[in-house]
Scaffold this motif. Structure first.
Motif, PDB file in Angstrom:
ATOM      1  N   GLY A  48       1.030  -1.347   0.062  1.00 11.08           N
ATOM      2  CA  GLY A  48       0.036  -0.092  -0.020  1.00 11.08           C
ATOM      3  C   GLY A  48       0.752   1.287  -0.220  1.00 11.08           C
ATOM      4  N   PRO A  49       1.994   1.378   0.742  1.00  8.90           N
ATOM      5  CA  PRO A  49       2.696   2.541   1.012  1.00  8.90           C
ATOM      6  C   PRO A  49       3.332   2.740  -0.425  1.00  8.90           C
ATOM      7  CG  PRO A  49       2.761   1.435   3.157  1.00  8.90           C
ATOM      8  CD  PRO A  49       2.103   0.443   2.026  1.00  8.90           C
ATOM      9  N   ALA A  50       3.928   1.569  -0.855  1.00  7.72           N
ATOM     10  CA  ALA A  50       4.527   1.751  -2.173  1.00  7.72           C
ATOM     11  C   ALA A  50       3.739   2.245  -3.260  1.00  7.72           C
ATOM     12  CB  ALA A  50       5.068   0.106  -2.597  1.00  7.72           C
ATOM     13  N   TRP A  51       2.449   1.842  -3.378  1.00  3.88           N
ATOM     14  CA  TRP A  51       1.382   2.372  -4.333  1.00  3.88           C
ATOM     15  C   TRP A  51       1.385   4.078  -4.081  1.00  3.88           C
ATOM     16  CZ3 TRP A  51       0.392   1.156  -9.022  1.00  3.88           C
ATOM     17  CH2 TRP A  51       0.244  -0.310  -9.262  1.00  3.88           C
ATOM     18  N   ASP A  52       1.294   4.501  -2.744  1.00  6.65           N
ATOM     19  CA  ASP A  52       0.963   5.679  -2.477  1.00  6.65           C
ATOM     20  C   ASP A  52       2.275   6.457  -2.960  1.00  6.65           C
ATOM     21  OD1 ASP A  52      -1.376   5.411  -1.055  1.00  6.65           O
ATOM     22  OD2 ASP A  52      -0.412   4.945   0.704  1.00  6.65           O
ATOM     23  N   ARG A  53       3.377   6.057  -2.952  1.00  6.76           N
ATOM     24  CA  ARG A  53       4.489   6.832  -3.154  1.00  6.76           C
ATOM     25  C   ARG A  53       4.696   6.710  -4.880  1.00  6.76           C
ATOM     26  NH1 ARG A  53      10.461   4.179  -1.920  1.00  6.76           N
ATOM     27  NH2 ARG A  53      11.795   5.502  -3.554  1.00  6.76           N
ATOM     28  N   ALA A  54       4.451   5.669  -5.459  1.00 12.68           N
ATOM     29  CA  ALA A  54       4.332   5.588  -7.020  1.00 12.68           C
ATOM     30  C   ALA A  54       3.309   6.695  -7.608  1.00 12.68           C
ATOM     31  CB  ALA A  54       4.262   4.489  -7.257  1.00 12.68           C
ATOM     32  N   LEU A  55       2.217   6.536  -6.972  1.00 15.06           N
ATOM     33  CA  LEU A  55       1.218   7.410  -7.429  1.00 15.06           C
ATOM     34  C   LEU A  55       1.335   8.918  -7.126  1.00 15.06           C
ATOM     35  CD1 LEU A  55      -1.905   5.114  -6.734  1.00 15.06           C
ATOM     36  CD2 LEU A  55      -0.851   5.581  -8.976  1.00 15.06           C
ATOM     37  N   THR A  56       2.127   9.290  -6.473  1.00 15.19           N
ATOM     38  CA  THR A  56       2.346  10.754  -6.036  1.00 15.19           C
ATOM     39  C   THR A  56       3.656  11.157  -6.467  1.00 15.19           C
ATOM     40  OG1 THR A  56       3.078  10.241  -3.829  1.00 15.19           O
ATOM     41  CG2 THR A  56       0.825  10.742  -4.077  1.00 15.19           C
ATOM     42  N   ALA A  57       4.342  10.517  -7.239  1.00 16.29           N
ATOM     43  CA  ALA A  57       6.003  10.504  -7.750  1.00 16.29           C
ATOM     44  C   ALA A  57       5.812  11.704  -8.782  1.00 16.29           C
ATOM     45  CB  ALA A  57       6.599   9.478  -8.084  1.00 16.29           C
ATOM     46  N   ASP A  58       6.979  12.385  -8.898  1.00 18.13           N
ATOM     47  CA  ASP A  58       6.878  13.547  -9.983  1.00 18.13           C
ATOM     48  C   ASP A  58       7.607  13.135 -11.153  1.00 18.13           C
ATOM     49  OD1 ASP A  58       9.444  13.606  -8.886  1.00 18.13           O
ATOM     50  OD2 ASP A  58       9.541  15.745  -8.313  1.00 18.13           O
ATOM     51  N   LEU A  59       7.760  11.742 -11.338  1.00 19.35           N
ATOM     52  CA  LEU A  59       8.417  11.089 -12.483  1.00 19.35           C
ATOM     53  C   LEU A  59       7.946   9.535 -12.653  1.00 19.35           C
ATOM     54  CD1 LEU A  59      12.050  10.151 -11.783  1.00 19.35           C
ATOM     55  CD2 LEU A  59      10.585  10.419 -10.171  1.00 19.35           C
ATOM     56  N   PRO A  60       8.135   9.142 -13.877  1.00 19.51           N
ATOM     57  CA  PRO A  60       7.578   7.654 -14.140  1.00 19.51           C
ATOM     58  C   PRO A  60       8.272   6.747 -12.943  1.00 19.51           C
ATOM     59  CG  PRO A  60       7.968   8.691 -16.197  1.00 19.51           C
ATOM     60  CD  PRO A  60       8.659   9.596 -14.987  1.00 19.51           C
ATOM     61  N   VAL A  61       7.432   5.678 -12.576  1.00 18.19           N
ATOM     62  CA  VAL A  61       8.263   4.576 -11.378  1.00 18.19           C
ATOM     63  C   VAL A  61       7.813   3.426 -11.928  1.00 18.19           C
ATOM     64  CG1 VAL A  61       7.654   3.810  -9.158  1.00 18.19           C
ATOM     65  CG2 VAL A  61       7.571   6.385  -9.669  1.00 18.19           C
ATOM     66  N   VAL A  62       9.020   2.305 -11.807  1.00 19.06           N
ATOM     67  CA  VAL A  62       8.574   1.142 -12.170  1.00 19.06           C
ATOM     68  C   VAL A  62       8.552   0.624 -10.691  1.00 19.06           C
ATOM     69  CG1 VAL A  62       9.797  -1.190 -12.784  1.00 19.06           C
ATOM     70  CG2 VAL A  62       9.990   0.961 -14.276  1.00 19.06           C
ATOM     71  N   LEU A  63       7.128  -0.089 -10.166  1.00 14.88           N
ATOM     72  CA  LEU A  63       6.890  -0.794  -9.206  1.00 14.88           C
ATOM     73  C   LEU A  63       7.223  -2.374  -9.313  1.00 14.88           C
ATOM     74  CD1 LEU A  63       5.978  -0.415  -6.252  1.00 14.88           C
ATOM     75  CD2 LEU A  63       3.424  -0.688  -7.137  1.00 14.88           C
ATOM     76  N   ASP A  64       8.177  -2.711  -8.684  1.00  8.49           N
ATOM     77  CA  ASP A  64       8.638  -4.183  -8.856  1.00  8.49           C
ATOM     78  C   ASP A  64       8.298  -5.057  -7.647  1.00  8.49           C
ATOM     79  OD1 ASP A  64      10.205  -6.728  -9.154  1.00  8.49           O
ATOM     80  OD2 ASP A  64      11.960  -5.615  -9.633  1.00  8.49           O
ATOM     81  N   VAL A  65       7.174  -5.956  -7.933  1.00 10.28           N
ATOM     82  CA  VAL A  65       6.520  -6.503  -6.750  1.00 10.28           C
ATOM     83  C   VAL A  65       6.950  -8.061  -7.004  1.00 10.28           C
ATOM     84  CG1 VAL A  65       4.302  -6.803  -5.716  1.00 10.28           C
ATOM     85  CG2 VAL A  65       4.630  -4.922  -6.728  1.00 10.28           C
ATOM     86  N   ARG A  66       7.413  -8.473  -6.021  1.00  8.45           N
ATOM     87  CA  ARG A  66       7.536 -10.091  -6.017  1.00  8.45           C
ATOM     88  C   ARG A  66       6.387 -10.679  -5.557  1.00  8.45           C
ATOM     89  NH1 ARG A  66      12.778 -11.960  -7.118  1.00  8.45           N
ATOM     90  NH2 ARG A  66      14.416 -10.528  -7.213  1.00  8.45           N
ATOM     91  N   CYS A  67       5.867 -11.407  -6.526  1.00 10.18           N
ATOM     92  CA  CYS A  67       4.349 -12.125  -6.148  1.00 10.18           C
ATOM     93  C   CYS A  67       4.402 -13.588  -6.435  1.00 10.18           C
ATOM     94  CB  CYS A  67       3.346 -11.445  -6.889  1.00 10.18           C
ATOM     95  SG  CYS A  67       3.624 -11.505  -8.739  1.00 10.18           S
TER      96      CYS A  67
END
Length: 593
Positions: free
Chosen positions: A527-546
């Motif tokens: 959840g915090p990772a999504w919050d950080r990614a969705l409020t960043a000021d540049l593109p983000v790669v969210l790498d989730v080990r699932c």
């Protein structure tokens, strides 16, 4: 310096309002590339990493802008590389124009370098309009007709311009025999509505029904208000084909969600139990998920007569624009006072979302892939655009992501090709540079072509007012959808040599090219990772080990399918124990609540 054919090509594209073309250079289009330089890069030349990606970016742009997408490629191999993206446009009914170079006319027929029969190559994919420009006077009509046909037929078209023709002085068609003129670019707007008698017949059929189900596809996107009004009058529920996922908000209590193999149980049961079906702007191909033949009467609304009755035996066919046709139909539809069917649909939908939340909370090693999209769904901006790739990730996009507000979403729906989500996201950013974009991508698709296209994302991000673009990688080192298909359809165990992927640091790669990279391997950090990614000021790669062993079991899974998975386990599947435990536990959430 006289104006060349290539110069005029760009001028005409500007006249049509084309602001960018997605392309890759090559000597077969040197004349066109030079013209971009002389024109001050107007339209903007967006350099993809591969011609296939350029085509996908044009498709993504067209899907999310509603305008024609344009891609440009060189002769020979460049032209061949366009095919997958153009077929994606053809099968999903998207207006794209490809401008392609060709070997010089003086060398044609001489087995020259990169000489390919482009007329034969593109004959099927550009069946609506395919032309080669051999003299300058052809160009206005050829280009204008390609654009008009792409828009009118919602299909890809191709204009081939040999390398030597690009560099010829441009001269317009003359007012004489065997010359064909053209007209200035225009944007005609017309709304086709069926005849009154056809509308009356359809209304009589709908009024006679007691349990109405409405199926919407992407053709209903401009008719969301009218679909809601029809649902209110009839007391019916609304299911959505995958390409129509963004037609209605999932916050509406009678919207049952996706239909089909990737669909929801409420959609499945509504189609099973309804007595009346209204299909609006959908060519959903899997008739086994529609009512059994003879158990429901059907009305179909479509702008293309070729689709009428193609998927289900319909008694009333309304040929016309979805919005205009529904506006004409609604005054003839009587409001149903008995709301028991609607009440059942709404109870089923409420229970389903509760099940989805519980399935997303099932413990996994390390992260439950359903939770990835569930956490996104809880915080995604209401104006976001979401793209999804083919693979197991699309299961979670289809079921876990709740559309709301003005959200848009799409994927390679009919071709179902891997590798479209990242270039779609780039196309979406050019269509709406002020809106956040999220791409949901499996690690197989990222390794296929998504990694390279991150370079394109990094290169052009400065052009967008809002640089938020999150590429979420479902990192499970497995070609997961095919693994489950092997288990579920053939009872075959996972074959490691074909299914396992090499390890890769996606977040680290992103950081290495100037983007932000966030790695997640703890579900509590998601959840915090999504919050950080969705409020960043540049593109983000969210790498989730699932966890690759969380099964994408359809809500209507048959006994034979479950039996096949069991047989796969017994035949030595390397993940046997996890498959059994997690599969049964996930499925039990649906029945135990």
């Amino acid at each position: 310096m006289s104006e060349t054919v290539a110069d005029y090509l760009l001028e005409r594209l500007r006249d049509w309002g084309v602001e960018q073309v997605f392309a890759y250079p090559g000597d077969g289009i040197n004349g066109i590339v030079a013209a971009f330089g002389k024109a001050g890069n107007r339209p903007v030349f967006i350099q993809a990493r591969h011609e296939e990606m350029a085509a996908f970016e044009a498709v993504g742009y067209a899907k999310f802008s509603g305008q024609v997408g344009v891609c440009v490629a060189t002769s020979g191999p460049g032209a061949i590389h366009l095919l997958n993206g153009l077929y994606d446009a053809k099968l999903d009914h998207v207006p794209v124009v490809a401008v392609v170079g060709q070997t010089a006319r003086t060398a044609r027929g001489g087995s020259y370098q990169q000489e390919v029969d482009l007329q034969a190559l593109f004959k099927d994919v550009a069946s609506e309009y395919l032309v080669q420009v051999d003299v300058p006077e052809q160009l206005p009509n050829a280009l204008d007709r390609a654009i008009r046909t792409a828009v009118a037929r919602q299909a890809p078209t191709v204009v081939i311009i040999p390398a030597d023709v690009q560099e010829l002085p441009y001269s317009p068609p003359k007012h004489e025999f065997k010359h064909v003129p053209s007209s200035p670019p225009s944007d005609p707007v017309s709304i086709a509505v069926p005849a009154e008698a056809e509308l009356v017949r359809a209304a009589e059929l709908v009024n006679a029904g007691e349990r109405v189900a409405i199926l919407v596809g992407q053709g209903a996107r401009g008719a969301s208000d009218e679909v809601r009004a029809l649902a209110d009058l009839t007391g019916g529920g609304v299911a959505k084909a995958l390409l129509g996922k963004d037609v209605l908000s999932d916050e509406l209590p009678y919207v049952t969600g996706s239909i089909g193999l990737l669909g929801t149980r409420p959609s499945y049961e509504m189609m099973r139990d309804c007595d009346t079906l209204v299909i609006v702007g959908s060519n959903f191909p899997y008739s086994q998920f529609l009512p059994e033949y003879g158990k429901a009467r059907a009305v179909q609304i479509d702008v293309d007569g070729r689709n009428m009755g193609l998927r289900y035996p319909v008694e009333s066919t309304l040929l016309g624009d979805s919005g205009g046709t529904l506006r004409a139909l609604l005054p003839l539809v009587r409001r149903k006072e008995d709301r028991s069917w609607r009440a059942k649909v709404e109870r089923d939908v409420e229970q389903w979302w509760d099940v989805m939340a519980k399935q997303a909370a099932v413990a996994a090693d390390p992260v439950n892939p359903m939770r990835i999209v569930s956490e996104l769904s809880a915080r995604v901006p209401e104006d976001a655009i979401v793209t999804a790739d083919s693979g197991s990730a699309v299961n979670w996009y289809a079921r876990q992501l709740r559309m709301r507000g003005t959200m848009r979403g799409s994927l390679s729906g009919t071709l179902a090709t891997m590798g479209a989500a990242v270039p779609y996201a780039i196309g979406a950013k050019f269509a709406h540079p002020d809106r956040p974009v999220v791409a949901l991508v499996g690690d197989g698709a990222m390794q296929m072509n998504g990694l390279a296209e991150l370079l394109t994302l990094a290169r052009y991000r400065h052009l967008w007012a809002d640089q938020r673009c999150v590429v979420c990688v479902f990192h499970n080192n497995d070609l997961n959808q095919v693994t489950w298909e092997l288990r579920g359809m053939g009872g075959a165990p996972k074959f490691e040599e074909s299914q396992s992927l090499p390890e890769f640091d996606y977040a680290g790669f992103a950081r290495g090219i100037g983007l932000e990279g966030i790695a997640v391997d703890d579900p509590d950090d998601l959840g915090p990772a999504w919050d950080r990614a969705l409020t960043a000021d540049l593109p983000v790669v969210l790498d989730v080990r699932c966890d690759p062993d969380i099964p994408p079991i359809p809500p209507h899974a048959t006994f034979d399918q479950l039996k096949s998975v069991t047989e796969a386990v017994l035949r030595g599947d390397p993940d046997a124990w996890d498959v059994v435990v997690k599969g049964l536990w996930t499925k039990s959430r649906e029945f135990l609540g």
